[in-house]
Design an enzyme around this catalytic site. Structure first.
Site, PDB file in Angstrom:
ATOM      1  N   ASP A 170      -7.447  -7.909   0.948  1.00 45.42           N
ATOM      2  CA  ASP A 170      -6.466  -8.043   2.031  1.00 45.42           C
ATOM      3  C   ASP A 170      -7.134  -7.615   3.323  1.00 45.42           C
ATOM      4  O   ASP A 170      -8.068  -6.815   3.312  1.00 45.42           O
ATOM      5  CB  ASP A 170      -5.241  -7.149   1.787  1.00 45.42           C
ATOM      6  CG  ASP A 170      -5.503  -5.710   2.218  1.00 45.42           C
ATOM      7  OD1 ASP A 170      -5.136  -5.346   3.350  1.00 45.42           O
ATOM      8  OD2 ASP A 170      -6.116  -4.946   1.439  1.00 45.42           O
TER       9      ASP A 170
ATOM     10  N   ASP B 270       0.858  -1.180   0.000  1.00 46.98           N
ATOM     11  CA  ASP B 270       0.000   0.000   0.000  1.00 46.98           C
ATOM     12  C   ASP B 270       0.898   1.234   0.000  1.00 46.98           C
ATOM     13  O   ASP B 270       2.092   1.151   0.258  1.00 46.98           O
ATOM     14  CB  ASP B 270      -0.969  -0.020   1.181  1.00 46.98           C
ATOM     15  CG  ASP B 270      -0.267  -0.099   2.525  1.00 46.98           C
ATOM     16  OD1 ASP B 270       0.936   0.202   2.580  1.00 46.98           O
ATOM     17  OD2 ASP B 270      -0.919  -0.457   3.518  1.00 46.98           O
TER      18      ASP B 270
END
Length: 379
Positions: free
Chosen positions: A266, A91
């Site tokens: 996720d 991320d």
């Protein structure tokens, strides 16, 4: 290497495909365990792989603060540092920066904040995020964006989404300037407002990315809003690119995401809940520290093929939990990670066999719950 996404089959809106990387092929829909600091908590990479995980998520923000870019480069990249040779998605650090609350200040340029580790003043922007993620060797890089909080007014969500679009362009430009050979995903924002999601999708697809994430969900909004936004947004995303729902979630959320066309997920839930003694099984959740399990000599889930279920009883896991033994957290984590991967394997098989609707009905029946309606079914 640029990933190749092959969409092999659809069953309703559910999609069955594969992501082909130089480091391996990921069957989709896929769940990515979270390795925030370069480790899935308590697990070796070999153990994580044995649960069926094909790709991991790493955290740009935390790895930037500790151990830092220089240490990472000394090892090669994140794959070498943590000894995971499969694909890794990182991320951008945006969500963590915005989670800092009062110790950060957002401007058009980026975000000024105090390092939560030592209190130093530091700055992150789209360009810095792209540089860190290149040093990490991420197979999938996420753009730097602002995660719109919930609740937010239409005007607040609009301003946030528009800034995220400008940062998306900066991310794309700097990613290309760095000649990163890997893949960059855009992130759709806009809060719970469908018209803002439309603008975000249009802007991102005009810039052009290797895949598209839906962000700003599972941040406190009602489940009905999450489902509505997903159902509205997914059909507008390019059919030939992977779709990623960030930070989601519970097993039910994964099923609902797949129903609406999501390919990748996720969440910290399987690992965090494992450490708290909340274990996912075919019929729902077992709270292993409850006294009822003290004398239960059966495995957690007779349907599960994980190391924990094949070797240990609920009674033993209850004992480990009560004694705060590290082994308890590890065995619980192995089980929960395997549960999530078995769920994804079952979903993929059901789509392959054109019986995904039947799978969904059976999934909820085992939980004694009704199947949540799709928007089209409400009309």
């Amino acid at each position: 290497m640029k990933l190749k996404f092959e969409l092999k089959k659809k069953n309703g809106n559910a999609r069955r495909g594969q992501l082909i990387f130089e480091r391996g092929t990921v069957q989709t829909p896929a769940f990515m365990p979270v390795g925030t600091y370069g480790t899935v908590k308590g697990m070796t990479p070999e153990e994580v792989k044995e649960t069926g995980a094909q790709i991991l998520l790493g955290n740009t923000f935390h790895l930037w603060l500790r151990p830092g870019q220089e240490v990472m480069k000394m090892h090669g990249d994140l794959h070498d540092f943590m000894n995971w040779q499969g694909p890794i998605l990182t991320d951008s650090g945006g969500f963590q920066v915005f989670s800092l609350g009062d110790i950060r200040k957002i401007t058009e340029e980026g975000v000024h904040f105090r390092n939560p580790v030592n209190g130093d003043k530091i700055f992150m922007d789209a360009e810095k995020s792209m540089e860190i993620q290149k040093d990490l060797g991420s197979d999938i890089v996420m753009i730097f964006d602002e995660c719109t909080p919930y609740p937010a007014t239409h005007d607040e969500a609009k301003k946030s989404m528009e800034m995220s679009l400008r940062w998306a362009k900066r991310s794309r430009d700097h990613f290309d300037k760095l000649e990163n050979p890997n893949n960059l995903f855009g992130i759709v924002q806009g809060g719970v407002y469908e018209d803002l999601r439309d603008v975000s999708v249009k802007g991102l697809t005009e810039i052009g990315f290797d895949g598209y994430a839906v962000g700003g969900l599972a941040v406190g909004e009602p489940k009905e809003d999450m489902h509505r936004v997903l159902e509205h947004t997914c059909p507008q995303l390019p059919e030939d690119k992977p779709r990623y729902l960030m930070g989601v979630g519970k097993p039910e959320d994964l099923v609902e995401g797949v129903r609406r066309g999501i390919d990748m997920f996720d969440c910290v839930m399987p690992t965090r809940n494992a450490r708290n003694g909340h274990l996912f099984v075919t019929g729902g959740v077992i709270k292993i520290r409850n006294a009822a399990h003290k004398t239960d000599t059966t495995p957690l889930d007779p349907h599960c093929d994980c190391y924990t279920c094949k070797n240990y009883s609920k009674s033993y896991l209850h004992h480990l939990d009560r004694c705060n033994e590290i082994l308890g957290a590890r065995l619980n984590t192995i089980h929960n990670l395997r549960y999530y991967q078995r769920l994804m394997e079952s979903i993929r098989k059901a789509i392959d066999e054109d019986r995904f609707d039947q799978f969904v009905a059976e999934f909820y029946a085992r939980r004694n719950r009704e199947v949540p309606p799709l928007q089209k079914d409400k009309a």
